[in-house]
Write an enzyme that holds these catalytic residues in place. Structure first.
Site, PDB file in Angstrom:
ATOM      1  N   GLY A  12       0.811  -1.224   0.000  1.00 38.25           N
ATOM      2  CA  GLY A  12       0.000   0.000   0.000  1.00 38.25           C
ATOM      3  C   GLY A  12       0.836   1.261   0.000  1.00 38.25           C
ATOM      4  N   THR A  14       1.574   3.205  -2.329  1.00 39.49           N
ATOM      5  CA  THR A  14       1.043   4.278  -3.185  1.00 39.49           C
ATOM      6  C   THR A  14      -0.166   4.970  -2.551  1.00 39.49           C
ATOM      7  N   GLN A  16      -2.379   6.816   0.820  1.00 40.05           N
ATOM      8  CA  GLN A  16      -2.122   7.945   1.722  1.00 40.05           C
ATOM      9  C   GLN A  16      -1.077   7.603   2.787  1.00 40.05           C
ATOM     10  N   ASP A  67       0.738  -8.281  -5.555  1.00 37.81           N
ATOM     11  CA  ASP A  67      -0.651  -8.042  -5.156  1.00 37.81           C
ATOM     12  C   ASP A  67      -0.927  -8.899  -3.926  1.00 37.81           C
ATOM     13  N   SER A 138      -8.397  -1.434  12.005  1.00 38.34           N
ATOM     14  CA  SER A 138      -9.222  -0.230  11.824  1.00 38.34           C
ATOM     15  C   SER A 138     -10.298  -0.088  12.887  1.00 38.34           C
ATOM     16  N   GLU A 140     -13.125   0.689  12.218  1.00 38.30           N
ATOM     17  CA  GLU A 140     -14.333   0.123  11.611  1.00 38.30           C
ATOM     18  C   GLU A 140     -14.678  -1.235  12.221  1.00 38.30           C
ATOM     19  N   TYR A 162     -15.937  -4.587   4.562  1.00 40.05           N
ATOM     20  CA  TYR A 162     -14.585  -4.104   4.877  1.00 40.05           C
ATOM     21  C   TYR A 162     -14.268  -4.342   6.352  1.00 40.05           C
ATOM     22  N   PHE A 201     -13.218   9.800   0.025  1.00 37.41           N
ATOM     23  CA  PHE A 201     -13.461   9.759   1.472  1.00 37.41           C
ATOM     24  C   PHE A 201     -14.042  11.118   1.868  1.00 37.41           C
ATOM     25  N   VAL A 202     -14.872  11.130   2.921  1.00 37.52           N
ATOM     26  CA  VAL A 202     -15.731  12.298   3.104  1.00 37.52           C
ATOM     27  C   VAL A 202     -14.962  13.599   3.353  1.00 37.52           C
ATOM     28  N   ARG A 204     -11.964  14.613   2.364  1.00 34.31           N
ATOM     29  CA  ARG A 204     -11.330  15.145   1.139  1.00 34.31           C
ATOM     30  C   ARG A 204     -12.391  15.548   0.130  1.00 34.31           C
TER      31      ARG A 204
HETATM   32  P1  NDP Z   1      -5.506   4.053   0.624  1.00 30.44           P
HETATM   33  O1  NDP Z   1      -6.803   3.602   0.064  1.00 30.44           O
HETATM   34  O2  NDP Z   1      -5.056   5.458   0.418  1.00 30.44           O
HETATM   35  O3  NDP Z   1      -4.331   3.103   0.063  1.00 30.44           O
HETATM   36  C1  NDP Z   1      -4.548   1.734  -0.130  1.00 30.44           C
HETATM   37  C2  NDP Z   1      -3.304   1.138  -0.728  1.00 30.44           C
HETATM   38  O4  NDP Z   1      -3.503  -0.271  -0.864  1.00 30.44           O
HETATM   39  C3  NDP Z   1      -2.939   1.662  -2.128  1.00 30.44           C
HETATM   40  O5  NDP Z   1      -1.550   1.746  -2.228  1.00 30.44           O
HETATM   41  C4  NDP Z   1      -3.474   0.566  -3.033  1.00 30.44           C
HETATM   42  O6  NDP Z   1      -2.787   0.476  -4.278  1.00 30.44           O
HETATM   43  C5  NDP Z   1      -3.139  -0.661  -2.186  1.00 30.44           C
HETATM   44  N1  NDP Z   1      -3.898  -1.851  -2.562  1.00 30.44           N
HETATM   45  C6  NDP Z   1      -5.224  -1.956  -2.807  1.00 30.44           C
HETATM   46  N2  NDP Z   1      -5.539  -3.221  -3.123  1.00 30.44           N
HETATM   47  C7  NDP Z   1      -4.381  -3.932  -3.103  1.00 30.44           C
HETATM   48  C8  NDP Z   1      -4.054  -5.279  -3.381  1.00 30.44           C
HETATM   49  N3  NDP Z   1      -4.980  -6.167  -3.737  1.00 30.44           N
HETATM   50  N4  NDP Z   1      -2.759  -5.655  -3.279  1.00 30.44           N
HETATM   51  C9  NDP Z   1      -1.799  -4.764  -2.927  1.00 30.44           C
HETATM   52  N5  NDP Z   1      -2.055  -3.469  -2.658  1.00 30.44           N
HETATM   53  C10 NDP Z   1      -3.338  -3.060  -2.745  1.00 30.44           C
HETATM   54  O7  NDP Z   1      -5.555   3.696   2.186  1.00 30.44           O
HETATM   55  P2  NDP Z   1      -4.901   4.477   3.428  1.00 30.44           P
HETATM   56  O8  NDP Z   1      -3.514   4.832   3.100  1.00 30.44           O
HETATM   57  O9  NDP Z   1      -5.854   5.507   3.906  1.00 30.44           O
HETATM   58  O10 NDP Z   1      -4.923   3.339   4.543  1.00 30.44           O
HETATM   59  C11 NDP Z   1      -3.821   2.436   4.720  1.00 30.44           C
HETATM   60  C12 NDP Z   1      -4.304   1.197   5.448  1.00 30.44           C
HETATM   61  O11 NDP Z   1      -4.808   1.545   6.729  1.00 30.44           O
HETATM   62  C13 NDP Z   1      -5.420   0.428   4.764  1.00 30.44           C
HETATM   63  O12 NDP Z   1      -5.239  -0.938   5.047  1.00 30.44           O
HETATM   64  C14 NDP Z   1      -6.670   0.923   5.445  1.00 30.44           C
HETATM   65  O13 NDP Z   1      -7.690  -0.036   5.353  1.00 30.44           O
HETATM   66  C15 NDP Z   1      -6.165   1.102   6.851  1.00 30.44           C
HETATM   67  N6  NDP Z   1      -6.817   2.096   7.665  1.00 30.44           N
HETATM   68  C16 NDP Z   1      -6.937   3.377   7.204  1.00 30.44           C
HETATM   69  C17 NDP Z   1      -7.465   4.347   7.993  1.00 30.44           C
HETATM   70  C18 NDP Z   1      -7.614   5.756   7.530  1.00 30.44           C
HETATM   71  O14 NDP Z   1      -8.357   6.515   8.166  1.00 30.44           O
HETATM   72  N7  NDP Z   1      -6.931   6.171   6.476  1.00 30.44           N
HETATM   73  C19 NDP Z   1      -7.924   4.036   9.376  1.00 30.44           C
HETATM   74  C20 NDP Z   1      -7.715   2.658   9.755  1.00 30.44           C
HETATM   75  C21 NDP Z   1      -7.167   1.740   8.930  1.00 30.44           C
HETATM   76  P3  NDP Z   1      -3.258   1.322  -5.575  1.00 30.44           P
HETATM   77  O15 NDP Z   1      -2.611   2.678  -5.449  1.00 30.44           O
HETATM   78  O16 NDP Z   1      -2.718   0.501  -6.690  1.00 30.44           O
HETATM   79  O17 NDP Z   1      -4.751   1.383  -5.542  1.00 30.44           O
HETATM   80  P1  GDR Z   2     -14.970   5.665   6.835  1.00 31.22           P
HETATM   81  O1  GDR Z   2     -14.590   6.995   6.032  1.00 31.22           O
HETATM   82  O2  GDR Z   2     -16.122   4.961   6.253  1.00 31.22           O
HETATM   83  O3  GDR Z   2     -15.065   6.058   8.284  1.00 31.22           O
HETATM   84  O4  GDR Z   2     -13.681   4.756   6.577  1.00 31.22           O
HETATM   85  P2  GDR Z   2     -15.407   7.881   5.010  1.00 31.22           P
HETATM   86  O5  GDR Z   2     -14.696   9.179   4.928  1.00 31.22           O
HETATM   87  O6  GDR Z   2     -15.702   7.160   3.747  1.00 31.22           O
HETATM   88  O7  GDR Z   2     -16.816   8.088   5.771  1.00 31.22           O
HETATM   89  C1  GDR Z   2     -16.887   8.705   7.053  1.00 31.22           C
HETATM   90  C2  GDR Z   2     -18.353   8.959   7.400  1.00 31.22           C
HETATM   91  O8  GDR Z   2     -18.866   9.976   6.523  1.00 31.22           O
HETATM   92  C3  GDR Z   2     -20.137   9.561   6.061  1.00 31.22           C
HETATM   93  N1  GDR Z   2     -20.430  10.211   4.773  1.00 31.22           N
HETATM   94  C4  GDR Z   2     -19.795  10.010   3.604  1.00 31.22           C
HETATM   95  N2  GDR Z   2     -18.731   9.232   3.294  1.00 31.22           N
HETATM   96  C5  GDR Z   2     -18.273   9.261   2.019  1.00 31.22           C
HETATM   97  N3  GDR Z   2     -17.205   8.531   1.694  1.00 31.22           N
HETATM   98  N4  GDR Z   2     -18.874  10.013   1.047  1.00 31.22           N
HETATM   99  C6  GDR Z   2     -19.968  10.795   1.315  1.00 31.22           C
HETATM  100  O9  GDR Z   2     -20.499  11.462   0.436  1.00 31.22           O
HETATM  101  C7  GDR Z   2     -20.429  10.805   2.667  1.00 31.22           C
HETATM  102  N5  GDR Z   2     -21.439  11.469   3.293  1.00 31.22           N
HETATM  103  C8  GDR Z   2     -21.430  11.105   4.566  1.00 31.22           C
HETATM  104  C9  GDR Z   2     -20.028   8.048   5.953  1.00 31.22           C
HETATM  105  O10 GDR Z   2     -21.318   7.459   5.868  1.00 31.22           O
HETATM  106  C10 GDR Z   2     -19.254   7.739   7.216  1.00 31.22           C
HETATM  107  O11 GDR Z   2     -20.132   7.639   8.305  1.00 31.22           O
HETATM  108  C11 GDR Z   2     -12.368   5.307   6.643  1.00 31.22           C
HETATM  109  C12 GDR Z   2     -11.490   4.499   5.683  1.00 31.22           C
HETATM  110  O12 GDR Z   2     -10.231   5.142   5.587  1.00 31.22           O
HETATM  111  C13 GDR Z   2     -11.286   3.087   6.196  1.00 31.22           C
HETATM  112  O13 GDR Z   2     -10.315   2.430   5.380  1.00 31.22           O
HETATM  113  C14 GDR Z   2     -10.781   3.153   7.636  1.00 31.22           C
HETATM  114  O14 GDR Z   2     -10.591   1.863   8.151  1.00 31.22           O
HETATM  115  C15 GDR Z   2     -11.762   3.931   8.501  1.00 31.22           C
HETATM  116  O15 GDR Z   2     -11.871   5.247   7.954  1.00 31.22           O
HETATM  117  C16 GDR Z   2     -11.292   4.064   9.936  1.00 31.22           C
END
Ligand code: NDP
Ligand code: GDR
Length: 353
Positions: A12, A14, A16, A67, A138, A140, A162, A201-202, A204
């Site tokens: 992962g 690539t 965030q 992968d 997470s 979640e 998820y 994601f909400v 951004r």
């Molecule tokens: P992103 O969605 O920004 O990044 C996900 C990464 O996983 C990308 O590099 C993507 O590659 C890669 N990926 C997706 N599918 C596969 C696969 N099948 N094999 C290998 N790589 C893969 O996620 P974040 O950086 O936000 O989160 C990082 C991790 O932390 C994730 O596991 C997420 O579930 C977890 N997490 C995130 C939280 C958050 O708030 N951000 C909170 C709690 C947990 P590509 O660029 O090719 O798509």
């Molecule tokens: P989340 O993040 O589901 O908590 O997962 P997301 O930003 O998608 O949603 C947060 C909350 O906002 C509400 N929401 C919306 N969400 C999105 N995406 N788009 C909308 O238009 C919108 N309107 C309201 C959602 O219903 C939700 O309640 C993130 C991810 O990074 C996961 O990979 C990670 O594990 C958890 O955070 C912790």
């Protein structure tokens, strides 16, 4: 330090978190290897600024095609790289999308973690080397919360494919720690955001819209459940915690959170007011963004991480919102300049900032 040779493999990279973690580990002198996936378009924007031509000398960031759904490929990369630390951040990480792609999500998130742990176990057995493993668990997993705030001992009740897949990945990591004495830790991270956050994601989605509305490029912002409550931190702060977990003598699981909770509505209010606008004039609710089962509230208790890992989050909610809005206002201004000049260019992401 874990080992005298510091060599990290990040899945992962690539994404965030992967991009911030790679920066941090390079700063600390690590050799860093990242997995990338083959796709028809390149998705390395978030790490382009730290990637150098491998023909140059002293290069410490290396990328490998693999992968998480392909266990044999993971084994090959682990044998080649011989990492001292592995950070499993790769995932289909969008909760709403996991309802549309539940099987793939289970494969990449759940079985993916198992594939990686198996590859590490085999490598350890064959080489006699020890590898430290970080699993991106997470908040979640808490889903329909059993107590407020949530801590390491709070029971899980995931509310999405998820979340369920993350519970599997979490417990298989704990199981490998207990069964094979692996140095494997899980960071139960609550939502963390940044200017590099994916645009669906909400947070951004909101800050991109604020920038574009301010510049006259967009009229409305359509959201789902704006009363959902989340504990939002800054991704740049949180990756430090991943690293600290692997520097402990004993592996363990930790909640990483700010301990503060705000609604999506409050995020909108702050983000729009940063540019002098009232969110009520622009935000509309569209039920298409509702989820079949929603996580209404998440609030973390980071006391254990604070005590054992000596950590406090550095970035406040206001600072986070302002950082993201300022970045996206700048991005929208550049987008407008290009459009005004007749270029049909849409700037996809502000990740270079
Ligand atoms: P992103 O969605 O920004 O990044 C996900 C990464 O996983 C990308 O590099 C993507 O590659 C890669 N990926 C997706 N599918 C596969 C696969 N099948 N094999 C290998 N790589 C893969 O996620 P974040 O950086 O936000 O989160 C990082 C991790 O932390 C994730 O596991 C997420 O579930 C977890 N997490 C995130 C939280 C958050 O708030 N951000 C909170 C709690 C947990 P590509 O660029 O090719 O798509
Ligand atoms: P989340 O993040 O589901 O908590 O997962 P997301 O930003 O998608 O949603 C947060 C909350 O906002 C509400 N929401 C919306 N969400 C999105 N995406 N788009 C909308 O238009 C919108 N309107 C309201 C959602 O219903 C939700 O309640 C993130 C991810 O990074 C996961 O990979 C990670 O594990 C958890 O955070 C912790």
């Amino acid at each position: 330090m874990a080992e005298s040779r510091n060599c990290a493999l990040i899945t992962g990279i690539t994404g965030q978190d992967g991009s911030y973690l790679a920066e941090l580990l390079l700063e600390k002198g690590y050799e860093v290897h990242g997995l990338i996936r083959r796709s028809s378009t390149f998705s390395t924007e978030r790490i382009d600024h730290i990637y150098a031509d491998p023909h140059e000398s002293g290069v410490r960031l290396h990328l490998h095609y693999a992968d998480l759904t392909d266990g044999a490929g993971l084994s090959r990369v682990i044998r080649e790289v011989k990492p001292t630390e592995v950070y499993n951040l790769g995932a289909q990480s969008h909760v709403r999308v996991s309802f549309d792609q539940p099987v793939y999500t289970a494969d990449a998130v759940g079985v993916g973690a198992l594939n990686l742990l198996e590859a590490i176990r085999d490598y350890q057995d064959l080489s006699g080397e020890k590898v430290r493993y970080y699993q991106a668990s997470s908040s979640e997993m808490f889903g329909k919360v059993a107590e407020v705030p949530q801590k390491e001992t709070t029971p899980f009740h995931p509310r999405s494919p998820y979340g369920v897949a993350k519970v599997y990945a979490h417990w298989i990591t704990v199981n490998y720690r207990e069964s094979y004495d692996m140095h494997a830790s899980c960071g139960i991270l609550f939502n963390h955001e940044s200017p590099r956050r994916g645009e669906t994601f909400v947070t951004r989605k909101i800050t991109r819209a604020v920038g574009r509305i301010k510049c006259g490029l967009q009229d409305k912002l359509y959201l789902g459940n704006i009363d959902a409550l989340r504990d939002w931190g800054f991704a740049g702060d949180y990756v430090e915690m991943m690293w600290r977990m692997l520097q402990q003598d004993t592996p363990d699981d930790y909640v990483v959170a700010t301990g503060e909770m705000y609604s999506v509505r409050q995020f909108c209010e702050k983000a729009f007011s940063r540019v002098g606008l009232n969110y009520e004039d622009y935000v509309e609710v569209d039920p298409r963004y509702y989820r079949p089962a929603e996580v209404e509230q998440l609030l973390g208790d980071p006391a254990k991480a604070k005590k054992q890992l000596d950590w406090v989050p550095q970035t406040s909610f206001d600072e986070l919102v302002n950082m993201m809005v300022d970045n996206d206002l700048d991005l929208a201004k550049r987008e407008k300049t290009l459009l005004d000049a007749g270029h049909n260019v849409s700037i996809q992401d502000g990740v270079r900032h």
